[in-house]
Motif scaffolding. Structure first.
Motif, PDB file in Angstrom:
ATOM      1  N   UNK A  35      68.556  51.902  41.488  1.00  0.00           N
ATOM      2  CA  UNK A  35      67.687  50.743  41.450  1.00  0.00           C
ATOM      3  C   UNK A  35      67.795  49.979  42.767  1.00  0.00           C
ATOM      4  N   UNK A  37      67.327  45.949  44.097  1.00  0.00           N
ATOM      5  CA  UNK A  37      67.147  44.571  43.654  1.00  0.00           C
ATOM      6  C   UNK A  37      66.999  43.658  44.860  1.00  0.00           C
ATOM      7  N   UNK A  43      66.217  44.124  38.967  1.00  0.00           N
ATOM      8  CA  UNK A  43      66.257  45.466  39.570  1.00  0.00           C
ATOM      9  C   UNK A  43      64.995  46.262  39.254  1.00  0.00           C
ATOM     10  N   UNK A  89      69.970  44.733  47.411  1.00  0.00           N
ATOM     11  CA  UNK A  89      71.116  45.317  46.707  1.00  0.00           C
ATOM     12  C   UNK A  89      70.655  46.643  46.117  1.00  0.00           C
ATOM     13  N   UNK A  91      71.612  49.458  43.467  1.00  0.00           N
ATOM     14  CA  UNK A  91      72.458  49.609  42.291  1.00  0.00           C
ATOM     15  C   UNK A  91      72.317  51.006  41.721  1.00  0.00           C
ATOM     16  N   UNK A 101      72.148  53.414  26.405  1.00  0.00           N
ATOM     17  CA  UNK A 101      72.651  52.258  27.149  1.00  0.00           C
ATOM     18  C   UNK A 101      73.026  52.654  28.575  1.00  0.00           C
ATOM     19  N   UNK A 102      72.618  51.841  29.544  1.00  0.00           N
ATOM     20  CA  UNK A 102      72.907  52.098  30.946  1.00  0.00           C
ATOM     21  C   UNK A 102      74.065  51.210  31.406  1.00  0.00           C
ATOM     22  N   UNK A 103      74.925  51.793  32.241  1.00  0.00           N
ATOM     23  CA  UNK A 103      76.072  51.086  32.791  1.00  0.00           C
ATOM     24  C   UNK A 103      75.971  51.114  34.305  1.00  0.00           C
ATOM     25  N   UNK A 104      76.166  49.941  34.918  1.00  0.00           N
ATOM     26  CA  UNK A 104      75.925  49.787  36.348  1.00  0.00           C
ATOM     27  C   UNK A 104      77.210  49.760  37.161  1.00  0.00           C
ATOM     28  N   UNK A 105      77.106  50.264  38.378  1.00  0.00           N
ATOM     29  CA  UNK A 105      78.175  50.140  39.340  1.00  0.00           C
ATOM     30  C   UNK A 105      78.110  48.798  40.047  1.00  0.00           C
ATOM     31  N   UNK A 106      79.036  48.541  40.989  1.00  0.00           N
ATOM     32  CA  UNK A 106      79.104  47.245  41.668  1.00  0.00           C
ATOM     33  C   UNK A 106      77.994  47.024  42.687  1.00  0.00           C
ATOM     34  N   UNK A 109      75.315  46.240  49.005  1.00  0.00           N
ATOM     35  CA  UNK A 109      74.431  45.212  49.590  1.00  0.00           C
ATOM     36  C   UNK A 109      74.104  45.629  51.009  1.00  0.00           C
TER      37      UNK A 109
ATOM     38  N   UNK B  33      68.239  46.043  26.465  1.00  0.00           N
ATOM     39  CA  UNK B  33      69.599  45.691  26.860  1.00  0.00           C
ATOM     40  C   UNK B  33      69.609  44.295  27.477  1.00  0.00           C
ATOM     41  N   UNK B  42      77.280  42.406  40.409  1.00  0.00           N
ATOM     42  CA  UNK B  42      77.395  43.495  39.447  1.00  0.00           C
ATOM     43  C   UNK B  42      76.752  43.119  38.112  1.00  0.00           C
ATOM     44  N   UNK B  48      73.378  46.469  23.848  1.00  0.00           N
ATOM     45  CA  UNK B  48      72.306  47.468  23.701  1.00  0.00           C
ATOM     46  C   UNK B  48      71.735  47.197  22.320  1.00  0.00           C
TER      47      UNK B  48
END
Lengths: 113, 109
Positions: A35, A37, A43, A89, A91, A101-106, A109, B33, B42, B48
């Motif tokens: 993504x 942002x 995003x 940014x 992502x 469900x999606x999980x994002x990294x840090x 930038x 979500x 972050x 969810x």
């Protein structure tokens, strides 16, 4: 707890240079997303992979951006040449399957001077 | 494509107050979500919740899919709750998530 890893965290480059970002998803997650942002906005998806295949790259500026996930695990996003408007940014996220469900990294930038 | 609207755009609270954030969406979805974006950028996955109600500590969320909205409740707010809260929706499968513009929450001590 497993996390999505990204590097570098920060990148400053001059316009017309090439930049690359790396992402390692949560182990076992088949779907990987990149993504972008812009400050003050949500995003927006650039590219989505299912294993090593691209599922959606409709918003990826293909004249300068490329993405790969050769072995279906980690992924690289490249910009060449970078432009001032690319400052944002970047992502990476992963999920077990598309639609889960999606999980994002840090994030990385990027500043283009 | 799906449109996502979040309200309010900005919210300022005193520590200890309760708040409700709203997310409206324009089409049926199979994925919804809520995320909290911390000051370092972050995105933290909160819920969810394509339908129903969930609770996690001081936070809870409800999605009424038939009426195309979701609510995020924050009780007894703390300064660490500050940041931007995003709602993101998708039609499921290989369909992408579409994010709203977020609600910027500031909790003052």
């Amino acid at each position: 707890e497993a996390e999505v890893a990204q590097s570098p965290r920060y990148k400053i480059t001059e316009k017309s240079q090439a930049v690359a970002f790396w992402c390692d998803p949560i182990s076992g997650h088949a779907t990987l997303y990149w993504y972008r942002q812009i400050l003050g906005q949500g995003p927006e998806l650039l590219v989505q992979f299912q294993d090593e295949s691209v599922v959606d790259d409709s918003q990826l500026p293909k004249d300068r951006f490329s993405a790969e996930r050769l072995k279906g695990v980690d992924s690289t996003l490249k910009i060449q040449p970078a432009e001032l408007g690319d400052s944002a940014m970047y992502l990476c996220a992963s999920s077990r399957l598309g639609g889960a469900a999606q999980y994002f990294g840090p994030g990385t930038r990027l500043t283009v001077l | 494509g799906i449109q996502v609207e979040q309200s309010p755009p900005d919210l300022i609270l005193q520590e200890g107050a309760n708040s409700t954030l709203r997310c409206n969406f324009s089409d049926s979805v199979n994925n919804l979500q809520w995320f909290h974006q911390n000051p370092w950028g972050q995105l933290i996955n909160l819920f969810y919740i394509p339908s129903g109600t969930k609770q996690n500590g001081r936070l809870s969320a409800t999605t009424v899919a038939t009426e195309r909205y979701s609510l995020l409740y924050i009780s007894s707010s703390q300064t660490t709750d500050s940041g931007v809260y995003f709602c993101a929706v998708g039609k499921g499968g290989s369909e992408k998530l579409v994010f709203g513009k977020g609600t910027k929450l500031t909790v003052n001590p």
